[in-house]
Every structure is written in C-alpha cells, then in structure tokens.
Design an enzyme around this catalytic site. Structure first.
Site: not given
Lengths: 176, 184
Positions: B70-71
């Site tokens: 995830q970012k």
C-alpha cells in the site's frame, strides 16, 4: 621435518630456529583469539547479559503478537536488539582485555572462517536471526500473560510411604 | 559492521539466497509466496507489515521477504533492501489503471544503491483473469527494455493456479547462483 634437521650443519640449525620462532608467534595469536572466544562465552552466560536481555524484552514485548505477519516495528526493535548485544559484548570484552579492539578481532574471525565451530557461534548467530528473535518475544509474551502450559499443576508429589497407604486404603472399600 | 553482522555474513556461504518481493498493493505477493510454499490461499488479507518464509528449493535455502505494497507502506521498503540477492516485482496484469504508477515505483527501486547487485524477476501475475494483459504488454508498459543496470526477466504467471511460479523462481535462482556461488 624440522626435527630431522637437528645435528646437521649450522645453516640447517638456523633454519630450524626460524621455524620455531614462527610457530611460537602464531600460537600467541591463537591463544589470544581463543581467549577472546572464551570471554565471549563467559559474557553471554553471565547474569548481566541475561538481565540486559530480560529488560529489553520487558520494555518491548507489548508490541508483539503471535501472528504470522510481522509488524514494521519488529524490524526497528530487532535492529535495536542486535546493536545492544554488539555493544554489550564489545564493552565487556574491552573491560576484561585491556587493549582489545573489536575490528581486529572481527578481522581474525574472517581469516579463520573455516575453523569457527561450536555452540558459541551458533548462539551468536541466533542473536542476528529475525525468526529466532520473534519467537523469543512471542514466548516471553505468552509467559507474561500466563498462556504457557503449566505442567507442574498436573503433578501431585506425595512421599512414597504415604502413597502406599492411600492405595491400600483405596483397596479396602470394595471388599467391605 | 558489527560482530553479529560479520558472523552472519560469513555463515551465509551455504547456498542461501535472499529474495525481496515488492509491488503495488493487491498485486498478489503474499498469494505467490503462500502458493509457492504449498499453503492455503483462500484467506489472505492485505499485508500491513511483512511476511518471511524460508523455503528449501533445489538445494538452496530461500529467504523470501514479502512486504506490504500500500502507498503508505512503501516508505518502509527501504528497511528490507540490505543483502538482497534477488528482487521479485509483482504486477497485477489486470490493473491497467495503475500500470504507470507501477512503472514509476519499479524504476525508482532500481536506482537504489543497496539493490544494485540484485537480479530482477517481474511476475506479470493474474494471467488467469479475463482481461489481464499478456506479459509482452506488461514488458512494454513498464519499459523493461530500458533496464541496463540489472539482469531481468518477465514471466506471466498466476498465483491462483500456480502457473509459471516455478519457472520464474528457477530462473532467478539460476541467475543469482551464476553470479554468486561460482566465485568460490
């Protein structure tokens, strides 16, 4: 080979002496190396080391959970742990052996790569193994939270003589 | 380098390989890891930290590190670069919308000094999904032919069926082995 040269002319004798000098100087460094290993063994068996480990686990165990996935914070704690152990060993070695230099010792370790066997190296390696580190914390946490199986509760220790009495008493009711 | 680090590096002479598996979220990294290890893949949730598995394969000991994609988690990737022999970049071949993002993340990883010596395997995952792009198109979208700094290969695969996982892993091991273990 050197021994067979004894009794030959002077030149041969000189050679023999040189060889002798050579081997004695290398055994001094052997001795120093072995001594350092011996000290490391003592250091990690010492109560101080166990206390340090215990304090570290006490301080950090709350972050750990018995799940397969790891949290990022484990990596930070792991780094702190290996740094702490390295520093602890180095400080104790310096106190025990005046003039001890860690970089010199690690250089020697690398030249003796193939001679390093024994429990001490296995123990040192587990300190830098993440999986072992995580298990140690999971076990510690389980113990803290009382989730370990307490085998002692399954046993009742009674003196032999008394046990015989009990069993003989037990035998009586059915007959009466 | 400290005592423990030195000992550890010395001990790694036995055919031990460290693989780092990265990629955007939902690419299928954890599924690949579990499938390859013969585990159940029905109940995998998004990885918020990281997974480690040690697998024995063809006489090699593979230490595979799978880090969440995830970012907000990508800034943690750097903590796992050290001593990486092989980078496995996993792509969701059906997620066309994020291929640009995927390309940028990959190319910025390849600039990392601590990954400079690593072999790169790109898994074009989810080939079992209808509408997924074939590996040839992923190769172009990610501009893999621009990569000159690393040995690389792209391999279409499916973590769900297990197709081609072995092919990719075998290739990356062979490439690493030819670089590292022939030097002794």
């Amino acid at each position: 080979m050197a021994a067979s040269n004894i009794g030959n002319d002077d030149i041969e004798d000189m050679e023999f002496q040189e060889e002798n000098l050579c081997s004695s100087s290398s055994s001094i460094s052997d001795t120093k190396f072995d001594m350092t290993i011996g000290h490391i063994e003592d250091i990690i068996m010492d109560d101080d080391f166990q206390d340090m480990q215990q304090n570290f686990m006490e301080k950090n165990y709350v972050h750990f959970e018995d799940t397969e996935e790891n949290k990022f914070i484990y990596t930070d704690i792991f780094k702190e742990y290996t740094d702490l152990i390295e520093k602890f060993i180095e400080d104790k070695l310096t106190a025990r052996m005046p003039g001890f230099v860690m970089s010199e010792f690690t250089r020697q370790l690398q030249t003796r790569q193939n001679e390093l066997s024994g429990e001490i190296f296995e123990i040192l390696l587990t300190f830098s193994d993440f999986i072992s580190f995580k298990e140690m914390f999971i076990d510690y946490k389980a113990e803290k939270e009382g989730r370990t199986v307490d085998f002692s509760s399954g046993f009742v220790i009674t003196p032999c003589s008394q046990q015989l009495e009990i069993s003989s008493q037990n035998l009586e009711p059915p007959t009466s | 380098m400290g005592l423990l680090t030195i000992l550890k590096k010395m001990k790694q002479k036995e055919k031990e390989v460290r693989l780092l598996m990265l990629g955007l979220d939902n690419a299928g990294k954890t599924t690949i890891l579990k499938k390859f290890n013969g585990e159940d893949i029905d109940t995998i949730s998004p990885t918020l930290g990281f997974n480690i598995k040690t697998l024995e394969h063809r006489g090699f000991k593979l230490n595979v590190w799978d880090v969440g994609g995830q970012k907000s988690l990508r800034s943690y990737w750097r903590n796992y670069f050290e001593s990486t022999d092989g980078l496995i970049w996993v792509v969701d071949s059906a997620d066309k919308r994020r291929l640009q993002d995927c390309k940028q993340e990959l190319h910025s990883l390849l600039l990392e000094e601590r990954l400079a010596g690593a072999t790169l395997l790109v898994f074009a995952n989810k080939q079992d999904l209808p509408g997924s792009l074939p590996s040839e198109e992923i190769r172009q979208a990610l501009e893999l032919d621009e990569i000159k700094s690393h040995h690389w290969m792209i391999c279409g695969c499916s973590a769900v069926t297990g197709d081609n996982l072995l092919l990719g892993i075998d290739w990356i091991i062979d490439d690493i082995a030819s670089r590292i273990f022939t030097m002794d």
